[in-house]
Design a protein around this motif. Structure first.
Motif, PDB file in Angstrom:
ATOM      1  N   UNK A  60      19.811  70.787  62.389  1.00  0.00           N
ATOM      2  CA  UNK A  60      20.336  70.505  61.411  1.00  0.00           C
ATOM      3  C   UNK A  60      21.075  69.719  60.242  1.00  0.00           C
ATOM      4  N   UNK A  61      22.378  70.184  60.917  1.00  0.00           N
ATOM      5  CA  UNK A  61      23.666  70.488  60.421  1.00  0.00           C
ATOM      6  C   UNK A  61      23.969  69.672  61.338  1.00  0.00           C
ATOM      7  N   UNK A  62      24.161  69.698  62.154  1.00  0.00           N
ATOM      8  CA  UNK A  62      24.425  68.373  63.796  1.00  0.00           C
ATOM      9  C   UNK A  62      23.882  67.511  63.396  1.00  0.00           C
ATOM     10  N   UNK A  63      22.514  67.317  62.830  1.00  0.00           N
ATOM     11  CA  UNK A  63      22.238  65.946  62.796  1.00  0.00           C
ATOM     12  C   UNK A  63      22.724  65.257  61.412  1.00  0.00           C
ATOM     13  N   UNK A  64      23.203  65.811  60.389  1.00  0.00           N
ATOM     14  CA  UNK A  64      23.818  65.349  59.247  1.00  0.00           C
ATOM     15  C   UNK A  64      24.892  64.949  59.543  1.00  0.00           C
ATOM     16  N   UNK A  65      25.452  65.223  60.056  1.00  0.00           N
ATOM     17  CA  UNK A  65      27.334  64.989  60.874  1.00  0.00           C
ATOM     18  C   UNK A  65      26.908  63.781  61.279  1.00  0.00           C
ATOM     19  N   UNK A  66      26.159  63.242  62.251  1.00  0.00           N
ATOM     20  CA  UNK A  66      26.103  62.234  63.291  1.00  0.00           C
ATOM     21  C   UNK A  66      25.156  61.047  62.699  1.00  0.00           C
ATOM     22  N   UNK A  67      23.772  61.775  61.719  1.00  0.00           N
ATOM     23  CA  UNK A  67      23.321  60.656  60.937  1.00  0.00           C
ATOM     24  C   UNK A  67      23.697  60.363  59.809  1.00  0.00           C
ATOM     25  N   UNK A  68      23.310  61.272  58.458  1.00  0.00           N
ATOM     26  CA  UNK A  68      23.681  60.476  56.871  1.00  0.00           C
ATOM     27  C   UNK A  68      25.171  61.128  56.912  1.00  0.00           C
ATOM     28  N   UNK A  69      25.874  61.866  57.338  1.00  0.00           N
ATOM     29  CA  UNK A  69      27.325  62.122  57.429  1.00  0.00           C
ATOM     30  C   UNK A  69      27.987  61.227  58.150  1.00  0.00           C
ATOM     31  N   UNK A  70      27.183  60.597  59.037  1.00  0.00           N
ATOM     32  CA  UNK A  70      28.374  60.198  59.732  1.00  0.00           C
ATOM     33  C   UNK A  70      29.771  58.891  59.549  1.00  0.00           C
ATOM     34  N   UNK A  71      29.255  58.502  58.101  1.00  0.00           N
ATOM     35  CA  UNK A  71      30.534  57.860  57.310  1.00  0.00           C
ATOM     36  C   UNK A  71      32.053  58.356  57.223  1.00  0.00           C
ATOM     37  N   UNK A  72      32.143  59.811  57.855  1.00  0.00           N
ATOM     38  CA  UNK A  72      33.234  60.658  57.436  1.00  0.00           C
ATOM     39  C   UNK A  72      34.311  60.244  58.649  1.00  0.00           C
ATOM     40  N   UNK A  73      33.029  60.403  59.507  1.00  0.00           N
ATOM     41  CA  UNK A  73      33.921  60.254  60.996  1.00  0.00           C
ATOM     42  C   UNK A  73      34.464  58.984  61.394  1.00  0.00           C
ATOM     43  N   UNK A  74      33.457  57.345  60.895  1.00  0.00           N
ATOM     44  CA  UNK A  74      33.759  56.236  60.677  1.00  0.00           C
ATOM     45  C   UNK A  74      34.979  55.649  60.374  1.00  0.00           C
ATOM     46  N   UNK A  75      34.989  56.698  59.068  1.00  0.00           N
ATOM     47  CA  UNK A  75      36.001  56.433  57.811  1.00  0.00           C
ATOM     48  C   UNK A  75      37.866  56.669  58.331  1.00  0.00           C
ATOM     49  N   UNK A  76      37.267  57.320  59.518  1.00  0.00           N
ATOM     50  CA  UNK A  76      38.757  57.805  60.219  1.00  0.00           C
ATOM     51  C   UNK A  76      39.351  56.582  60.897  1.00  0.00           C
ATOM     52  N   UNK A  77      38.356  55.150  60.934  1.00  0.00           N
ATOM     53  CA  UNK A  77      39.170  54.251  61.919  1.00  0.00           C
ATOM     54  C   UNK A  77      39.844  53.041  61.081  1.00  0.00           C
ATOM     55  N   UNK A  78      39.464  53.536  59.643  1.00  0.00           N
ATOM     56  CA  UNK A  78      40.307  52.570  59.219  1.00  0.00           C
ATOM     57  C   UNK A  78      41.266  52.305  59.671  1.00  0.00           C
ATOM     58  N   UNK A  79      42.075  51.046  58.569  1.00  0.00           N
ATOM     59  CA  UNK A  79      43.342  51.147  59.150  1.00  0.00           C
ATOM     60  C   UNK A  79      44.665  50.976  58.459  1.00  0.00           C
ATOM     61  N   UNK A  80      43.960  52.206  57.168  1.00  0.00           N
ATOM     62  CA  UNK A  80      44.972  52.447  56.858  1.00  0.00           C
ATOM     63  C   UNK A  80      44.612  53.593  55.579  1.00  0.00           C
ATOM     64  N   UNK A  81      45.717  54.607  55.935  1.00  0.00           N
ATOM     65  CA  UNK A  81      45.266  55.984  54.838  1.00  0.00           C
ATOM     66  C   UNK A  81      44.930  55.324  53.909  1.00  0.00           C
ATOM     67  N   UNK A  82      45.376  54.891  52.880  1.00  0.00           N
ATOM     68  CA  UNK A  82      44.759  53.879  51.535  1.00  0.00           C
ATOM     69  C   UNK A  82      43.051  53.775  52.046  1.00  0.00           C
ATOM     70  N   UNK A  83      43.038  53.099  52.895  1.00  0.00           N
ATOM     71  CA  UNK A  83      41.160  52.305  53.825  1.00  0.00           C
ATOM     72  C   UNK A  83      40.651  54.174  53.842  1.00  0.00           C
ATOM     73  N   UNK A  84      41.246  54.538  54.548  1.00  0.00           N
ATOM     74  CA  UNK A  84      40.167  55.756  54.781  1.00  0.00           C
ATOM     75  C   UNK A  84      39.730  56.907  53.666  1.00  0.00           C
ATOM     76  N   UNK A  85      40.738  56.503  52.911  1.00  0.00           N
ATOM     77  CA  UNK A  85      40.613  57.753  51.851  1.00  0.00           C
ATOM     78  C   UNK A  85      39.467  57.221  51.080  1.00  0.00           C
TER      79      UNK A  85
END
Length: 192
Positions: A60-85
Motif C-alpha cells: 500500500x505504501x508503494x501504491x501511495x508513492x506511485x499513485x496519490x503521492x506521485x507529485x513528489x517524484x514529478x516535482x523533481x523534474x521542475x527546471x529550477x530549485x524554486x519550482x521544485x520546492x
C-alpha cells in the motif's frame, strides 16, 4: 500445468481499498476485519495475494508513492530549485486536503502513530520518506541555481519538514486555503 485457480477479484482495486483503510485508520488502527471488508475478500485471499498485514501495508505504501503521492517524484523534474520546492509544497497541500481521500499523509501518519508492536511498519514508512528526501537532496546537489549559502541536504530536510507540517495541519482540520497562505509565506521566506 496451471498454477491453481485464477483470482476471483481485482488485485489492483483491492490494493487501492487497502491503501484507503491504512491511510484513514493507520497501520495499527486497520484491523484485518476492516481490510477484508473494504477489499471485499477473505483473509486467506489477502494472504495468498498480498502476504500478511505488514506486507500488505508495504504494498500500500508503494501504491501511495506511485499513485496519490506521485507529485513528489514529478516535482523533481521542475527546471529550477524554486519550482521544485513550490511543486512539492503545493502538491502536499493538494494531496492532504483532498475531498475524495483521507486527510493527511499516509507516511506521516504511519510514522507518528505506530507503537512498538508496529515498528516494522513504521520503519517501512520511514524508509519511503527518507528515499524521497534523499532524491530531493540529490536534485538540489545537481542544481546550478541552488542559492549561495544553501546546503542541499539541509534544504531537502527543511522542505520535508514543511510538507510534513502541512500533512499534520491538514489532518488537524486546516483548510486548503489556510495552508496555501502559510505555504506562500514559507516560500517567500525560504527562497526570496
Amino acid at each position: 500445468m496451471p498454477g491453481g485457480r485464477p483470482r476471483a477479484f481485482d488485485t489492483d482495486a483491492a490494493l487501492d481499498r487497502a491503501l484507503e483503510v491504512f491511510w484513514r485508520q493507520g497501520y495499527e488502527g486497520a484491523s484485518l476485519s476492516d481490510l477484508t471488508a473494504a477489499m471485499g475478500i477473505n483473509r486467506p485471499s489477502i494472504y495468498a495475494a498480498f502476504g500478511n498485514k505488514e506486507e500488505l501495508f508495504v504494498k500500500a505504501l508503494e501504491r501511495y508513492v506511485s499513485g496519490p503521492g506521485a507529485f513528489a517524484a514529478e516535482a523533481l523534474d521542475a527546471p529550477t530549485v524554486r519550482e521544485v520546492v513550490e511543486r512539492l509544497v503545493h502538491g502536499a497541500i493538494e494531496l492532504t486536503t483532498r475531498t475524495d481521500a483521507p486527510v493527511g499523509c499516509l507516511m506521516v501518519n504511519s510514522v507518528h502513530a505506530c507503537g512498538p508492536d508496529a515498528a516494522s511498519a513504521r520503519d517501512a514508512a520511514l524508509a519511503c520518506r527518507m528515499a524521497g528526501e534523499t532524491a530531493l537532496r540529490r536534485r538540489f546537489e545537481d542544481a546550478p541555481d541552488l542559492p549561495d549559502g544553501y546546503d542541499a541536504g539541509t534544504l531537502a530536510g527543511l522542505v520535508h519538514t514543511i510538507t510534513d507540517g502541512i500533512a499534520v495541519q491538514a489532518a488537524g482540520g486546516r483548510t486548503r486555503d489556510e495552508l496555501r497562505r502559510v505555504a506562500d509565506l514559507a516560500l517567500r521566506t525560504l527562497l526570496p
